[in-house]
Scaffold this motif. Structure first.
Motif, PDB file in Angstrom:
ATOM      1  N   PRO A 158       5.248   7.684  -0.726  1.00 56.63           N
ATOM      2  CA  PRO A 158       5.589   6.821  -1.804  1.00 56.63           C
ATOM      3  C   PRO A 158       4.485   6.231  -2.319  1.00 56.63           C
ATOM      4  CG  PRO A 158       7.258   6.310  -0.350  1.00 56.63           C
ATOM      5  CD  PRO A 158       6.217   7.246   0.413  1.00 56.63           C
ATOM      6  N   VAL A 159       3.435   5.901  -1.386  1.00 55.17           N
ATOM      7  CA  VAL A 159       2.144   5.427  -1.886  1.00 55.17           C
ATOM      8  C   VAL A 159       1.295   6.505  -2.443  1.00 55.17           C
ATOM      9  CG1 VAL A 159       0.107   4.125  -1.233  1.00 55.17           C
ATOM     10  CG2 VAL A 159       2.221   3.523  -0.154  1.00 55.17           C
ATOM     11  N   ALA A 160       1.273   7.603  -2.035  1.00 54.09           N
ATOM     12  CA  ALA A 160       0.447   8.606  -2.584  1.00 54.09           C
ATOM     13  C   ALA A 160       0.981   9.137  -3.949  1.00 54.09           C
ATOM     14  CB  ALA A 160       0.242   9.978  -1.829  1.00 54.09           C
ATOM     15  N   ASP A 161       2.391   9.082  -4.136  1.00 52.96           N
ATOM     16  CA  ASP A 161       2.892   9.507  -5.179  1.00 52.96           C
ATOM     17  C   ASP A 161       2.520   8.278  -6.175  1.00 52.96           C
ATOM     18  OD1 ASP A 161       3.941  12.005  -4.161  1.00 52.96           O
ATOM     19  OD2 ASP A 161       5.831  11.066  -4.028  1.00 52.96           O
ATOM     20  N   GLY A 162       2.591   7.001  -5.954  1.00 51.39           N
ATOM     21  CA  GLY A 162       2.333   5.909  -6.922  1.00 51.39           C
ATOM     22  C   GLY A 162       1.012   5.895  -7.372  1.00 51.39           C
ATOM     23  N   LEU A 163       0.022   6.224  -6.505  1.00 51.73           N
ATOM     24  CA  LEU A 163      -1.280   6.361  -7.074  1.00 51.73           C
ATOM     25  C   LEU A 163      -1.562   7.557  -8.043  1.00 51.73           C
ATOM     26  CD1 LEU A 163      -2.888   5.966  -3.498  1.00 51.73           C
ATOM     27  CD2 LEU A 163      -3.065   3.882  -5.546  1.00 51.73           C
ATOM     28  N   ALA A 164      -0.955   8.620  -7.598  1.00 54.52           N
ATOM     29  CA  ALA A 164      -1.147   9.769  -8.369  1.00 54.52           C
ATOM     30  C   ALA A 164      -0.415   9.580  -9.825  1.00 54.52           C
ATOM     31  CB  ALA A 164      -0.354  11.061  -7.798  1.00 54.52           C
ATOM     32  N   GLN A 165       0.802   8.754  -9.900  1.00 55.54           N
ATOM     33  CA  GLN A 165       1.326   8.684 -11.161  1.00 55.54           C
ATOM     34  C   GLN A 165       0.882   7.352 -11.969  1.00 55.54           C
ATOM     35  OE1 GLN A 165       5.477   8.750 -10.278  1.00 55.54           O
ATOM     36  NE2 GLN A 165       5.264  10.611  -8.994  1.00 55.54           N
ATOM     37  N   GLY A 166      -0.149   6.708 -11.467  1.00 55.57           N
ATOM     38  CA  GLY A 166      -0.773   5.605 -11.909  1.00 55.57           C
ATOM     39  C   GLY A 166       0.121   4.471 -11.777  1.00 55.57           C
ATOM     40  N   GLN A 167       1.211   4.308 -10.893  1.00 55.27           N
ATOM     41  CA  GLN A 167       2.003   3.186 -10.713  1.00 55.27           C
ATOM     42  C   GLN A 167       1.548   1.921 -10.008  1.00 55.27           C
ATOM     43  OE1 GLN A 167       5.635   5.130  -9.606  1.00 55.27           O
ATOM     44  NE2 GLN A 167       6.112   5.927 -11.442  1.00 55.27           N
ATOM     45  N   ILE A 168       0.325   2.278  -9.289  1.00 54.83           N
ATOM     46  CA  ILE A 168      -0.192   1.000  -8.493  1.00 54.83           C
ATOM     47  C   ILE A 168      -1.814   0.706  -9.148  1.00 54.83           C
ATOM     48  CG2 ILE A 168      -0.955   0.457  -5.947  1.00 54.83           C
ATOM     49  CD1 ILE A 168       1.031   2.520  -4.958  1.00 54.83           C
ATOM     50  N   PRO A 169      -1.824  -0.324 -10.005  1.00 57.51           N
ATOM     51  CA  PRO A 169      -3.026  -0.170 -10.423  1.00 57.51           C
ATOM     52  C   PRO A 169      -4.064  -0.935  -9.797  1.00 57.51           C
ATOM     53  CG  PRO A 169      -1.539  -2.006 -11.507  1.00 57.51           C
ATOM     54  CD  PRO A 169      -0.945  -1.111 -10.493  1.00 57.51           C
ATOM     55  N   ALA A 170      -4.118  -1.387  -8.632  1.00 57.31           N
ATOM     56  CA  ALA A 170      -4.985  -2.324  -7.731  1.00 57.31           C
ATOM     57  C   ALA A 170      -4.861  -1.803  -6.448  1.00 57.31           C
ATOM     58  CB  ALA A 170      -5.017  -3.538  -7.919  1.00 57.31           C
ATOM     59  N   VAL A 171      -6.124  -1.548  -5.646  1.00 54.31           N
ATOM     60  CA  VAL A 171      -6.035  -1.313  -4.204  1.00 54.31           C
ATOM     61  C   VAL A 171      -7.063  -2.383  -3.684  1.00 54.31           C
ATOM     62  CG1 VAL A 171      -6.712   0.422  -2.578  1.00 54.31           C
ATOM     63  CG2 VAL A 171      -5.658   1.016  -4.637  1.00 54.31           C
ATOM     64  N   MET A 172      -6.436  -3.034  -2.601  1.00 54.23           N
ATOM     65  CA  MET A 172      -7.419  -3.932  -1.758  1.00 54.23           C
ATOM     66  C   MET A 172      -8.120  -3.243  -0.539  1.00 54.23           C
ATOM     67  SD  MET A 172      -4.943  -7.269  -2.130  1.00 54.23           S
ATOM     68  CE  MET A 172      -6.102  -8.571  -2.103  1.00 54.23           C
ATOM     69  N   LEU A 173      -9.419  -3.523  -0.564  1.00 54.80           N
ATOM     70  CA  LEU A 173     -10.078  -2.801   0.472  1.00 54.80           C
ATOM     71  C   LEU A 173     -11.159  -4.029   1.132  1.00 54.80           C
ATOM     72  CD1 LEU A 173     -11.406   0.335  -1.316  1.00 54.80           C
ATOM     73  CD2 LEU A 173      -9.556   0.143   0.343  1.00 54.80           C
ATOM     74  N   PHE A 174     -10.916  -3.922   2.713  1.00 53.42           N
ATOM     75  CA  PHE A 174     -11.498  -5.399   3.267  1.00 53.42           C
ATOM     76  C   PHE A 174     -12.389  -4.719   4.006  1.00 53.42           C
ATOM     77  CE2 PHE A 174      -7.510  -6.825   1.764  1.00 53.42           C
ATOM     78  CZ  PHE A 174      -7.670  -8.407   1.703  1.00 53.42           C
ATOM     79  N   SER A 175     -13.030  -3.569   4.403  1.00 55.59           N
ATOM     80  CA  SER A 175     -14.014  -3.153   5.220  1.00 55.59           C
ATOM     81  C   SER A 175     -14.541  -1.995   4.654  1.00 55.59           C
ATOM     82  CB  SER A 175     -13.503  -3.127   6.827  1.00 55.59           C
ATOM     83  OG  SER A 175     -12.739  -1.785   6.859  1.00 55.59           O
ATOM     84  N   PRO A 176     -15.870  -1.662   5.218  1.00 54.48           N
ATOM     85  CA  PRO A 176     -16.518  -0.350   4.807  1.00 54.48           C
ATOM     86  C   PRO A 176     -15.839   0.791   5.534  1.00 54.48           C
ATOM     87  CG  PRO A 176     -18.252  -1.928   5.068  1.00 54.48           C
ATOM     88  CD  PRO A 176     -16.873  -2.610   5.690  1.00 54.48           C
ATOM     89  N   ARG A 177     -15.275   0.618   6.777  1.00 58.00           N
ATOM     90  CA  ARG A 177     -14.580   1.595   7.513  1.00 58.00           C
ATOM     91  C   ARG A 177     -13.255   1.792   6.561  1.00 58.00           C
ATOM     92  NH1 ARG A 177     -11.945   1.618  13.443  1.00 58.00           N
ATOM     93  NH2 ARG A 177     -11.570   4.005  13.321  1.00 58.00           N
TER      94      ARG A 177
END
Length: 257
Positions: A158-177
């Motif tokens: 569901p997350v991969a599909d949401g990203l592919a379809q533009g339904q998740i407009p923001a991603v939070m990233l907390f570390s370089p790894r």
């Protein structure tokens, strides 16, 4: 707004509660799972140490699991780690400004190498040069591994599909790894071209630099490496968000080499 949270599950759930109170929907997709481990020779290390250094909330949790002592003097990298330590029952805490450089400065200003070693409870993968910097100041640092952060590997469908379809407009990233694992997964499933409609919310410049391998709509960097500053970025994210002053859109991906 839907926001993807990529932190390990304990931190992700706590963050999701904050996002819900702000009126957003968090989609949780941890890219790493934390496995705590026994810490060898811990009591001897604690008896010798003038201060215990914690550079992550998982370090605080691993220490709490490994010992019943709550009288320890701690120094944490930032407020989020300090809060995790307080929830675990520790009360004697010095708090640095949010990164390893500021933790080094705190140690240099407040502690004396002649008063004993510093114990660093950390994960099996350590980024940065905290130990080297403290050693250059004359401190003996005894690092002990309290947990492993293993890559999970795949995003839930569901997350991969949401990203592919533009339904998740923001991603939070907390570390370089985490950023690197996220990029690798996006490249594996072949949806990198869809990220021109998605903003990256990055804890630090180091995280943003690792994330540049995708054609993000915007790379937004927190004003300081702290959870509150990450939450403040949300006002600038998404199709209706206004970029911070002086920010330039990230139209072209940069290499990671």
């Amino acid at each position: 707004m839907r926001i993807l949270v990529t932190r390990p599950i304990d931190d992700a759930q706590h963050l999701a509660e904050h996002l819900h109170r702000m009126g957003h929907q968090a989609m949780i997709a941890p890219l790493m799972t934390v496995r705590y481990r026994p810490i060898p020779d811990l009591e001897r290390v604690l008896d010798r140490a003038q201060r215990v250094l914690l550079t992550s909330a998982n370090g605080a949790r691993s220490l709490a699991r490994a010992t019943d002592r709550r009288d320890l003097k701690l120094a944490t990298v930032g407020r989020a780690t300090a809060e995790a330590a307080r929830r675990a029952g520790f009360t004697r805490i010095d708090v640095a400004g949010g990164d390893a450089d500021r933790l080094t400065e705190l140690c240099a200003q407040r502690y004396n190498p002649a008063e004993g070693p510093l114990a660093h409870i950390a994960g099996s993968v350590v980024t940065g040069r905290l130990g080297e910097r403290l050693a250059a100041l004359g401190f003996l640092v005894e690092r002990r591994v309290g947990y492993d952060a293993a890559a999970i590997g795949e995003l839930p469908p569901p997350v991969a599909d949401g990203l592919a379809q533009g339904q998740i407009p923001a991603v939070m990233l907390f570390s370089p790894r985490t950023a690197r694992l996220f990029l690798d997964e996006i490249e594996r499933i072949g949806i990198a071209s869809r990220f021109t409609r998605i903003d990256a919310l990055c804890l630090s410049p180091a995280v943003a630099e690792m994330a540049r391998g995708l054609p993000w709509r915007r790379l937004l960097i927190a004003a300081e490496p702290a959870g509150e500053a990450m939450l403040a970025l949300i006002d600038h994210a998404g199709p209706n968000g206004t970029p911070p002053p002086g920010h330039e859109p990230a139209h072209e991906p940069a290499g990671r080499g």
